[in-house]
Scaffold this active site. Structure first.
Site, PDB file in Angstrom:
ATOM      1  N   HIS A  54       5.332   6.514  -0.460  1.00  0.00           N
ATOM      2  CA  HIS A  54       6.208   5.379  -0.726  1.00  0.00           C
ATOM      3  C   HIS A  54       5.436   4.074  -0.562  1.00  0.00           C
ATOM      4  O   HIS A  54       4.353   4.041   0.010  1.00  0.00           O
ATOM      5  CB  HIS A  54       7.409   5.376   0.232  1.00  0.00           C
ATOM      6  CG  HIS A  54       7.033   5.182   1.656  1.00  0.00           C
ATOM      7  ND1 HIS A  54       6.606   6.229   2.460  1.00  0.00           N
ATOM      8  CD2 HIS A  54       6.975   4.071   2.432  1.00  0.00           C
ATOM      9  CE1 HIS A  54       6.326   5.772   3.656  1.00  0.00           C
ATOM     10  NE2 HIS A  54       6.531   4.449   3.680  1.00  0.00           N
ATOM     11  N   HIS A 107       0.843  -1.194   0.000  1.00  0.00           N
ATOM     12  CA  HIS A 107       0.000   0.000   0.000  1.00  0.00           C
ATOM     13  C   HIS A 107       0.880   1.247   0.000  1.00  0.00           C
ATOM     14  O   HIS A 107       2.089   1.161   0.148  1.00  0.00           O
ATOM     15  CB  HIS A 107      -0.881   0.013   1.252  1.00  0.00           C
ATOM     16  CG  HIS A 107      -0.052   0.152   2.493  1.00  0.00           C
ATOM     17  ND1 HIS A 107       0.588  -0.921   3.083  1.00  0.00           N
ATOM     18  CD2 HIS A 107       0.302   1.232   3.239  1.00  0.00           C
ATOM     19  CE1 HIS A 107       1.279  -0.501   4.126  1.00  0.00           C
ATOM     20  NE2 HIS A 107       1.118   0.818   4.251  1.00  0.00           N
ATOM     21  N   THR A 130       6.400   0.260   0.898  1.00  0.00           N
ATOM     22  CA  THR A 130       7.424  -0.508   1.602  1.00  0.00           C
ATOM     23  C   THR A 130       7.564  -1.880   0.968  1.00  0.00           C
ATOM     24  O   THR A 130       6.591  -2.631   0.855  1.00  0.00           O
ATOM     25  CB  THR A 130       7.071  -0.649   3.103  1.00  0.00           C
ATOM     26  OG1 THR A 130       6.943   0.675   3.654  1.00  0.00           O
ATOM     27  CG2 THR A 130       8.144  -1.416   3.859  1.00  0.00           C
TER      28      THR A 130
END
Length: 166
Positions: A126, A54, A128
């Site tokens: 971002h 996500h 991960t």
């Protein structure tokens, strides 16, 4: 949102989000495959599980349940800028794909305007890739200038027991 407008909107009770509010955008199936291929090419042993990939929009310790009813204009897109290493509060590092997206930044700014908080100096969209990056070096991998699409919005109560990567 203006103070006047807020008076006329029936916002959910903050008791529904006693520890804060979390909002994220989720990648389309095509974008998820791109991210999974990057993880595979890097040979990451303990990647972020596919169902958990996500981009966080807000991790607010202040309840902001009004986001539940918000319907952003989706999909949003993000260009992959490269890799970045983020230190973990619990020690160690995570490896992320740093994203460039005015759309996701606008969603974050909307969350802040709704009263959400942000615990860092700046917001960096971002994804991960792993919460257990043992190398202090950034990977040397051509990312082919990919653009990712995020087509789902998810808002929930913040889980105070959540530990990234666990």
């Amino acid at each position: 949102m203006s103070k006047l407008a807020a008076q006329y909107i029936d916002l959910p009770d903050e008791a529904e989000h006693p520890h804060g509010t979390y909002a994220e955008v989720l990648p389309s199936s095509k974008s998820l495959r791109i991210i999974e291929k990057i993880i595979q090419k890097l040979g990451i042993n303990k990647p972020t599980p596919s169902l958990e990939i996500h981009c966080t929009v807000t991790y607010s310790i202040k309840p902001c349940p009004g986001l539940v009813d918000y319907e952003p204009d989706l999909p949003v897109s993000a260009r992959i800028r490269g890799f970045k290493i983020f230190p973990m509060q619990s020690g160690g590092n995570c490896l992320v794909l740093e994203l460039d997206s005015d759309d996701i930044c606008e969603l974050h700014e909307y969350a802040i305007a709704m009263g959400c908080t942000h615990g860092y100096d700046e917001y960096h969209p971002h994804v991960t890739l792993t919460y257990e990056w043992s190398d202090n070096q950034l990977p040397n991998l051509d990312l082919d200038n990919h653009t990712l699409t995020f087509d789902r919005w998810n808002v929930k109560a913040l889980d105070p027991t959540y530990i990234p990567g666990k």
